[in-house]
Design a protein around this motif. Structure first.
Motif, PDB file in Angstrom:
ATOM      1  N   CYS A   1     -14.085  -5.203  12.688  1.00 40.61           N
ATOM      2  CA  CYS A   1     -12.967  -4.764  12.867  1.00 40.61           C
ATOM      3  C   CYS A   1     -12.554  -3.258  12.953  1.00 40.61           C
ATOM      4  O   CYS A   1     -13.538  -2.541  12.785  1.00 40.61           O
ATOM      5  CB  CYS A   1     -11.893  -4.199  11.181  1.00 40.61           C
ATOM      6  SG  CYS A   1     -10.895  -4.049  11.041  1.00 40.61           S
TER       7      CYS A   1
ATOM      8  N   ASN B   1     -10.237  -1.211  13.055  1.00 42.17           N
ATOM      9  CA  ASN B   1      -9.902   0.035  11.596  1.00 42.17           C
ATOM     10  C   ASN B   1     -10.387   0.890  10.422  1.00 42.17           C
ATOM     11  O   ASN B   1     -11.985   0.253  10.253  1.00 42.17           O
ATOM     12  CB  ASN B   1      -8.509  -0.672  11.243  1.00 42.17           C
ATOM     13  CG  ASN B   1      -7.852  -1.030  11.971  1.00 42.17           C
ATOM     14  OD1 ASN B   1      -7.108  -0.122  12.073  1.00 42.17           O
ATOM     15  ND2 ASN B   1      -7.488  -1.936  11.356  1.00 42.17           N
TER      16      ASN B   1
ATOM     17  N   CYS C   1      -9.645   0.673   6.789  1.00 45.62           N
ATOM     18  CA  CYS C   1      -9.399   1.444   5.994  1.00 45.62           C
ATOM     19  C   CYS C   1     -10.633   1.681   4.712  1.00 45.62           C
ATOM     20  O   CYS C   1     -11.529   0.859   4.317  1.00 45.62           O
ATOM     21  CB  CYS C   1      -8.693   0.158   5.143  1.00 45.62           C
ATOM     22  SG  CYS C   1      -7.981  -0.597   7.396  1.00 45.62           S
TER      23      CYS C   1
ATOM     24  N   CYS D   1     -11.502  -0.970   2.458  1.00 45.59           N
ATOM     25  CA  CYS D   1     -12.310  -2.016   2.498  1.00 45.59           C
ATOM     26  C   CYS D   1     -13.703  -2.258   3.198  1.00 45.59           C
ATOM     27  O   CYS D   1     -14.407  -2.113   3.844  1.00 45.59           O
ATOM     28  CB  CYS D   1     -11.156  -2.703   3.936  1.00 45.59           C
ATOM     29  SG  CYS D   1     -11.761  -4.517   4.745  1.00 45.59           S
TER      30      CYS D   1
ATOM     31  N   PHE E   1     -14.952  -4.235   5.346  1.00 42.51           N
ATOM     32  CA  PHE E   1     -15.145  -4.369   7.196  1.00 42.51           C
ATOM     33  C   PHE E   1     -14.724  -3.199   7.341  1.00 42.51           C
ATOM     34  O   PHE E   1     -14.612  -3.370   8.359  1.00 42.51           O
ATOM     35  CB  PHE E   1     -14.570  -5.550   6.907  1.00 42.51           C
ATOM     36  CG  PHE E   1     -14.455  -7.029   6.479  1.00 42.51           C
ATOM     37  CD1 PHE E   1     -15.339  -7.877   6.334  1.00 42.51           C
ATOM     38  CD2 PHE E   1     -13.523  -8.179   6.971  1.00 42.51           C
ATOM     39  CE1 PHE E   1     -15.513  -8.127   5.270  1.00 42.51           C
ATOM     40  CE2 PHE E   1     -13.720  -9.091   6.545  1.00 42.51           C
ATOM     41  CZ  PHE E   1     -15.217  -9.464   5.905  1.00 42.51           C
ATOM     42  N   ASN E   2     -14.062  -2.767   7.122  1.00 38.99           N
ATOM     43  CA  ASN E   2     -14.601  -0.519   7.808  1.00 38.99           C
ATOM     44  C   ASN E   2     -14.689  -1.097   8.782  1.00 38.99           C
ATOM     45  O   ASN E   2     -16.293  -0.934   8.164  1.00 38.99           O
ATOM     46  CB  ASN E   2     -14.147  -0.437   6.160  1.00 38.99           C
ATOM     47  CG  ASN E   2     -14.098   1.131   6.757  1.00 38.99           C
ATOM     48  OD1 ASN E   2     -14.359   1.846   8.485  1.00 38.99           O
ATOM     49  ND2 ASN E   2     -14.115   2.451   6.187  1.00 38.99           N
TER      50      ASN E   2
ATOM     51  N   GLY F   1     -10.984  -9.482  10.147  1.00 42.94           N
ATOM     52  CA  GLY F   1     -10.199  -8.156  10.890  1.00 42.94           C
ATOM     53  C   GLY F   1      -9.542  -7.549  11.886  1.00 42.94           C
ATOM     54  O   GLY F   1      -9.386  -8.615  12.806  1.00 42.94           O
ATOM     55  N   GLU F   2      -9.598  -6.891  12.248  1.00 44.05           N
ATOM     56  CA  GLU F   2      -8.680  -6.405  13.341  1.00 44.05           C
ATOM     57  C   GLU F   2      -9.468  -6.076  14.558  1.00 44.05           C
ATOM     58  O   GLU F   2      -9.909  -4.862  14.873  1.00 44.05           O
ATOM     59  CB  GLU F   2      -8.010  -5.244  12.932  1.00 44.05           C
ATOM     60  CG  GLU F   2      -6.607  -5.078  14.083  1.00 44.05           C
ATOM     61  CD  GLU F   2      -4.806  -4.204  13.648  1.00 44.05           C
ATOM     62  OE1 GLU F   2      -5.042  -3.854  12.719  1.00 44.05           O
ATOM     63  OE2 GLU F   2      -4.788  -4.450  15.014  1.00 44.05           O
TER      64      GLU F   2
ATOM     65  N   LYS G   1      -4.268   0.141  12.494  1.00 51.89           N
ATOM     66  CA  LYS G   1      -3.038  -0.243  11.711  1.00 51.89           C
ATOM     67  C   LYS G   1      -3.071   1.196  10.900  1.00 51.89           C
ATOM     68  O   LYS G   1      -2.097   0.971   9.976  1.00 51.89           O
ATOM     69  CB  LYS G   1      -4.280  -0.211  10.036  1.00 51.89           C
ATOM     70  CG  LYS G   1      -3.732  -1.353   8.792  1.00 51.89           C
ATOM     71  CD  LYS G   1      -4.574  -1.971   8.131  1.00 51.89           C
ATOM     72  CE  LYS G   1      -4.003  -2.190   6.757  1.00 51.89           C
ATOM     73  NZ  LYS G   1      -5.174  -3.765   6.256  1.00 51.89           N
TER      74      LYS G   1
END
Ligand code: SF4
Length: 374
Positions: free
Chosen positions: A85, A87, A89, A92, A94-95, A130-131, A199
């Motif tokens: 990811c 991002n 966040c 999260c 997955f940050n 994730g992004e 995001k």
């Protein structure tokens, strides 16, 4: 008028919050007595004053749910495609700043995961990622959907927001469901908990459900991450978003989720503790306000809690979930998004539903009968 404009002009956060906290018993009695609930009635049912009426709200919500959905619980399971990811966040696992093992499933690994999940009877799959558009790009997503079409009759995605054109491409490939949580409807808090990455764009995310519906996707799930903001005010905005979408996209079925923040890498502390009672009140208020919305409770919640709320309004539940890429076929479990609370197998969960008199539904959709299916 766009929903964003409604938020800016009609439902400002502080005004709604003050209204919710000013409600008294008489207002709750009045709201409950009305056959059609207004936005004000909905806010009243979310108020602290309504906590004394939970039994009455539960009885009403239960009746509405039986009438609209019977005793059915639609089952689904997620496949985590990638935990990469871009991002950060703050809540999260997955940050991008978290030191976790990063992984994106290869096509053969997606097939392995699909084989295992479908062998357990699951026919509705949710593809999560994730992004990281350079890795999980349109080509990758389309192939993932293609693989899953062999095993599942319904395919949903929970990924980063896309354009209407990209949603349409995935719809043509076989996607019929989209889940996209706003996380928080409070724009200021949104920007604080999303300090970097794409995001940060609040409006692009807010309007994703509309782009998905315009693209033809038939089921769209929304919600807020509970624990980032005052939950009563937050759930009011979730309800108003659902109300707006259901009025403007009557061909689409909308569902609402109530994800509470769970332990994850990064050890984020929620801004507000959400008790079981708080969550139940939100669920009841939403069921009474939006009778036809699907209500979703995932394996983020404990088995005991999930069993107890069955009669109250829930219509869709995940089962046997793993929240890391490769979680179904790998022994080693690392790099998960959050810790699952209900770790019963699909078979155990299905049996438990049947024991309680509920009908587990694996399949309620088949795109083979859709004219536009490719
Ligand atoms: S919530 Fe989504 S976008 Fe944010 S860090 Fe996690 S996976 Fe990435």
């Amino acid at each position: 008028m766009s929903f964003y404009k409604i938020l800016q002009e009609k439902f400002t956060w502080e005004r709604i919050k003050d209204f919710i906290y000013s409600r008294e018993s008489i207002h709750v009695e009045n709201a409950l007595s009305k056959p059609e609930k207004s936005a004000e009635d909905f806010a009243t049912l979310l108020s602290p004053a309504a906590e004394n009426f939970l039994e009455e709200m539960a009885s009403t919500a239960s009746k509405i749910t039986r009438q609209r959905f019977g005793k059915t619980i639609k089952l689904y399971a997620p496949i985590y495609l990638s935990n990469e990811c871009t991002n950060s966040c703050v809540y999260c696992g997955f940050n991008r700043k978290n030191d976790i093992e990063r992984k994106t499933l290869s096509y053969s690994e997606i097939e392995k995961e699909a084989t295992i999940i479908s062998s357990q009877g699951i026919r509705h799959i949710l593809l999560v990622s994730g992004e990281s558009p350079n890795v999980v790009n349109m080509e990758y997503l389309k192939e993932a959907v293609n693989i899953c079409r062999k095993y599942f009759s319904s395919i949903s995605i929970e990924i980063y927001p896309l354009s209407e054109e990209n949603y349409y491409e995935l719809y043509k490939e076989g996607v019929d469901g989209l889940t996209i949580y706003q996380e928080t409807y409070n724009e200021k808090t949104y920007s604080q908990v999303h300090p970097a990455g794409k995001k940060r764009n609040y409006l692009w995310r807010l309007e994703s459900p509309e782009r998905g519906a315009d693209a033809g996707i038939r089921t769209i799930g929304i919600g807020a991450l509970m624990g980032l903001e005052d939950f009563r005010t937050e759930e009011f905005f979730v309800g108003m978003h659902a109300d707006y979408l259901m009025k403007n996209y009557w061909k689409t079925h909308f569902t609402i989720s109530f994800p509470r923040i769970r332990k994850a890498a990064g050890n984020f502390t929620p801004h507000q503790f959400i008790s079981d009672k708080n969550l139940v009140q939100c669920m009841l208020a939403l069921r009474i306000f939006k009778n036809d919305a699907g209500l979703v409770i995932s394996t983020r919640e404990s088995s005991e809690f999930r069993d107890n709320i069955l009669p109250l309004g829930v219509t869709q539940m995940s089962a046997g979930s793993k929240t890391e890429p490769g979680g179904y076929h790998n022994e080693k479990h690392t790099g998960e998004q959050f810790e699952v609370e209900d770790d019963r197998s699909v078979a155990e969960f299905v049996q438990s539903l049947k024991d309680k008199g509920f009908d587990p539904v694996n399949k309620d959709w088949d795109r083979a009968f859709l004219n536009t299916a490719s």
